[in-house]
Write a protein that holds these residues in place. Structure first.
Motif, mmCIF file in Angstrom:
data_model
loop_
_atom_site.group_PDB
_atom_site.id
_atom_site.type_symbol
_atom_site.label_atom_id
_atom_site.label_comp_id
_atom_site.label_asym_id
_atom_site.label_seq_id
_atom_site.Cartn_x
_atom_site.Cartn_y
_atom_site.Cartn_z
ATOM 1 N N ALA A 29 2.926 2.473 -3.903
ATOM 2 C CA ALA A 29 2.513 1.472 -4.607
ATOM 3 C C ALA A 29 1.478 2.100 -5.576
ATOM 4 O O ALA A 29 1.437 1.794 -6.823
ATOM 5 C CB ALA A 29 1.714 0.716 -3.493
ATOM 6 N N ILE A 30 0.951 3.198 -5.443
ATOM 7 C CA ILE A 30 -0.245 3.756 -6.278
ATOM 8 C C ILE A 30 0.687 4.332 -7.333
ATOM 9 O O ILE A 30 0.326 4.301 -8.701
ATOM 10 C CB ILE A 30 -0.875 4.877 -5.511
ATOM 11 N N LEU A 44 0.878 -1.321 0.055
ATOM 12 C CA LEU A 44 -0.166 0.112 -0.109
ATOM 13 C C LEU A 44 0.697 1.089 -0.103
ATOM 14 O O LEU A 44 2.152 1.169 0.054
ATOM 15 C CB LEU A 44 -0.810 0.156 1.361
ATOM 16 N N GLN A 93 -6.226 2.537 -3.250
ATOM 17 C CA GLN A 93 -5.283 1.955 -4.228
ATOM 18 C C GLN A 93 -6.426 0.980 -4.913
ATOM 19 O O GLN A 93 -5.958 0.711 -6.152
ATOM 20 C CB GLN A 93 -4.402 0.727 -3.229
#
Length: 131
Positions: A32-33, A28, A66
């Motif tokens: 990650a995004i 997360l 996410q």
């Protein structure tokens, strides 16, 4: 899981960067995004903590953020939820039913309708329950 899938001929496995949330085995956070920007997906298989007539619910803002980023980069999103999630809410609202591409569940379609889940037949998929 990624290592096992990578052994299948013709399957490519990509992993995100980010902070691991051990309880849910997910990466997360902003990293990650940001790493999602490198890919587009044919299909995303996601889950949620609960479903009710309003839609799908999940546990944490970072998880919801996410999942929304993944859905935006996916041609189709499949939500896999079992009967234990029916008529349950979690702290964070994820999305309404009209934004769900497909629900994969062992719950009979008629039972979902009786629970007030406004799912159209083309959004419904079933999976067999192991004996």
């Amino acid at each position: 899981v990624g290592e096992m899938l990578a052994l299948i001929p013709g399957v490519q496995v990509f992993l995100l960067a980010g902070q691991i949330l051990a309880r849910q085995s997910v990466l997360l956070g902003k990293t990650a995004i940001k790493s999602l920007q490198f890919w587009r997906f044919d299909a995303a298989f996601l889950s949620a903590e609960g479903m009710d007539p309003q839609g799908l619910w999940n546990s944490q803002p970072a998880v919801v953020e996410q999942q929304k980023a993944i859905m935006a980069r996916s041609a189709k999103s499949f939500f896999c939820l079992d009967a234990n999630k029916l008529n349950r809410q979690a702290p964070q609202f994820l999305l309404p039913w009209n934004r769900v591409d497909s629900l994969l569940t062992e719950i009979p379609y008629e039972q979902l309708l009786l629970a007030g889940i406004p799912l159209s037949p083309h959004q419904y998929g079933t999976r067999p329950v192991p004996a």
